[in-house]
Design an enzyme around this catalytic site. Sequence first.
Site, mmCIF file in Angstrom:
data_model
loop_
_atom_site.group_PDB
_atom_site.id
_atom_site.type_symbol
_atom_site.label_atom_id
_atom_site.label_comp_id
_atom_site.label_asym_id
_atom_site.label_seq_id
_atom_site.Cartn_x
_atom_site.Cartn_y
_atom_site.Cartn_z
ATOM 1 N N GLU A 4 -7.358 0.638 -4.634
ATOM 2 C CA GLU A 4 -7.219 0.702 -3.030
ATOM 3 C C GLU A 4 -8.616 0.237 -2.586
ATOM 4 O O GLU A 4 -8.409 -0.864 -1.680
ATOM 5 C CB GLU A 4 -6.800 1.869 -2.519
ATOM 6 C CG GLU A 4 -5.393 2.310 -2.671
ATOM 7 C CD GLU A 4 -4.754 3.605 -2.470
ATOM 8 O OE1 GLU A 4 -5.957 4.481 -2.119
ATOM 9 O OE2 GLU A 4 -3.723 3.748 -2.913
ATOM 10 N N ASP A 11 0.815 -1.125 0.039
ATOM 11 C CA ASP A 11 0.005 -0.084 -0.139
ATOM 12 C C ASP A 11 0.835 1.217 -0.156
ATOM 13 O O ASP A 11 1.360 1.714 1.074
ATOM 14 C CB ASP A 11 -0.804 0.009 1.303
ATOM 15 C CG ASP A 11 -1.554 1.068 1.465
ATOM 16 O OD1 ASP A 11 -1.549 2.033 0.605
ATOM 17 O OD2 ASP A 11 -2.398 1.404 2.644
ATOM 18 N N ASP A 22 -13.100 5.160 1.262
ATOM 19 C CA ASP A 22 -11.509 5.228 1.494
ATOM 20 C C ASP A 22 -11.254 6.585 1.563
ATOM 21 O O ASP A 22 -10.953 7.272 0.332
ATOM 22 C CB ASP A 22 -10.963 4.365 0.448
ATOM 23 C CG ASP A 22 -9.747 4.459 0.519
ATOM 24 O OD1 ASP A 22 -8.841 4.886 1.462
ATOM 25 O OD2 ASP A 22 -8.971 3.396 -0.172
ATOM 26 N N LYS A 35 3.245 11.505 -3.399
ATOM 27 C CA LYS A 35 2.203 10.676 -4.101
ATOM 28 C C LYS A 35 1.067 11.743 -5.065
ATOM 29 O O LYS A 35 0.400 11.461 -6.077
ATOM 30 C CB LYS A 35 1.364 10.038 -3.290
ATOM 31 C CG LYS A 35 0.393 8.843 -4.004
ATOM 32 C CD LYS A 35 -0.182 8.063 -2.982
ATOM 33 C CE LYS A 35 -1.308 7.095 -3.517
ATOM 34 N NZ LYS A 35 -1.829 6.271 -2.736
#
Length: 573
Positions: free
Chosen positions: A145, A6, A168, A68
């Site tokens: 994800e 992850d 999420d 990211k």
Amino acid sequence: MIIGIDLGTTNSLVAVWKDGKSQLVPNGLGEMLTPSCVSLDEDGSVLVGKAAKERLQTHPERTASVFKRYMGSDKKVRLGERDFRAEELSAFVLKSLKADAEAFLGEPVTEAVITVPAYFSDAQRKATRTAGVLAGLKVERLLNEPSAAALAYGMHQLDSESRFLVFDLGGGTFDVSILELFEGVMEVRASAGDNYLGGEDVTSAIVDLFFQRNKLDSSLRNNPMFMQRLGASAEAAKRALSGGQQASVQIQLDGNDLLLEIDEEVLDKLCAPLLKRMREPVERALRDTNIRAHELDSIVLAGGATRMPVVRRLVTMMFGRFPTAEINPDEVVAMGAAVQAGLKMKDAALEEVVMTDVAPYSLGVAVSVRLADGKSSDGHFSPVIERNTAVPVSRVGHYHAVDPRQSYVLLRIYQGESRLVKDNILLGQLEVPLPQDGEKAVDVRFTYDVNGLLEVRANVDKSTESHVLIIEGNPGMLSDAEIKQRFIELEKIKMHPRDTLEMRTLLARADRIYQQVRGDLRNWLGMQITEFEAVLETQNPRLINPARSKFSDMLNSIESDSHLHSDFDPQPN
Ligand code: AMP
């Protein structure tokens, strides 16, 4: 062995499928969460994780975080004297996780499943795959994800039949997926999301309020040391409000104490515009699946920011029920990545499990449309693959040249849902020559694979010639040759040795605290650091081990006395 990773905005985790179950892998400090931070140490080696996070405040010009957010762009981050792309910084995080997995398994690791936000674009996905390659990992699969979270969650109830929604909210991205589970088949029915919405936006909103309330000049935003300290204090206050009702952000500036008190009500107000943005993807996913909120069997939370009570209240209100908290939201995505790794390795315990996913956004080309008066209007979007189509998928669109005299067509490929291409995202373009005579038309085949990667082929009618879209020249993407070159360059940069990481982290923390305190305490702490360094130099474990415990306890006690992880003034007595 394939590992599951992850790769998060704020934290990253690695897990493996072992002995018939997902197991999280501890890092060199024995912790499961590795902060996605990278710092260039003074000796030229790269520090990843907690040590780098500590250095965000003491060495901001040599340290990077939240990169990211720049995946799929050509933005560079300067560490010391060198510029790095987001893929390269991510590669350092991946290298560190790979080393942790190798230490845990006792064998070399060369393959991985890496998770990405479901709503990541083609360029962002390709950048993630590149990061894997730069870290020496073959990326067996890019997994969405929320689908990973669903896999981890679904493993607990494979024999039941259910419909559930994964909510999420990570550090930088928000994803929603609706899934159906039936006889071991887990089917993603729809995904929606926002690539620029997450817990870090809440921290930024607290920072903005701090500036406003303390009437600070915006030029202070260019002071990296101050901004990192303020960010860390705002983050601590945000987390404190997940457990308590009051918190404060406190920073010293030029000898003055600056303060912001926050309570639940202030935080709720700050979060209101962000919460509003969360509704839209949820509503879209429900609409696309034709499922009503009350027909869902459960709501699964993933991502650290779902720990915020204001987010949990929103979820409870939207769905009229409490979300399930069966699996730790920080860990659920990595656990699911390991299940996918197990599936890839065809583990016997997973024989009955099948997972299918969807393309989260529509993909198509720009076209001109002819109006009733014979004129044409440019820049319209013609979808070839509609959003939430099950993947892998291959579809063909048939397009005619606008003008019969045209010698080529320029195909522009977009992703998005808007009627006009200017409001969608350009993925790339492809010039297709047309035959001199014959029908001036092309067939455009879009193939979207299970990793969410797109290939476009164009065939001119009655010819076998095919043109493949190569999105080179897109500044957000590296070519194969560039990847090879950067791999060699990165190999030259050493990672900090894993076995001394704990000491390095402790010293980085001590440095941060030293910079935060003042007066007698600061002088005293300086001496303690020097003495601890002298013990480390002896390289004698019999001396080092007790000194380390004492040193660590001492830092804990200074931080707990100071009540905040920011500036404070010790009371000299
Ligand atoms: P992830 O990308 O899943 O690691 O999510 C990290 C995000 O969750 C960051 O923005 C954190 O600030 C946030 N977060 C983690 N723990 C908490 C907490 N206890 N309360 C509020 N936010 C949190």
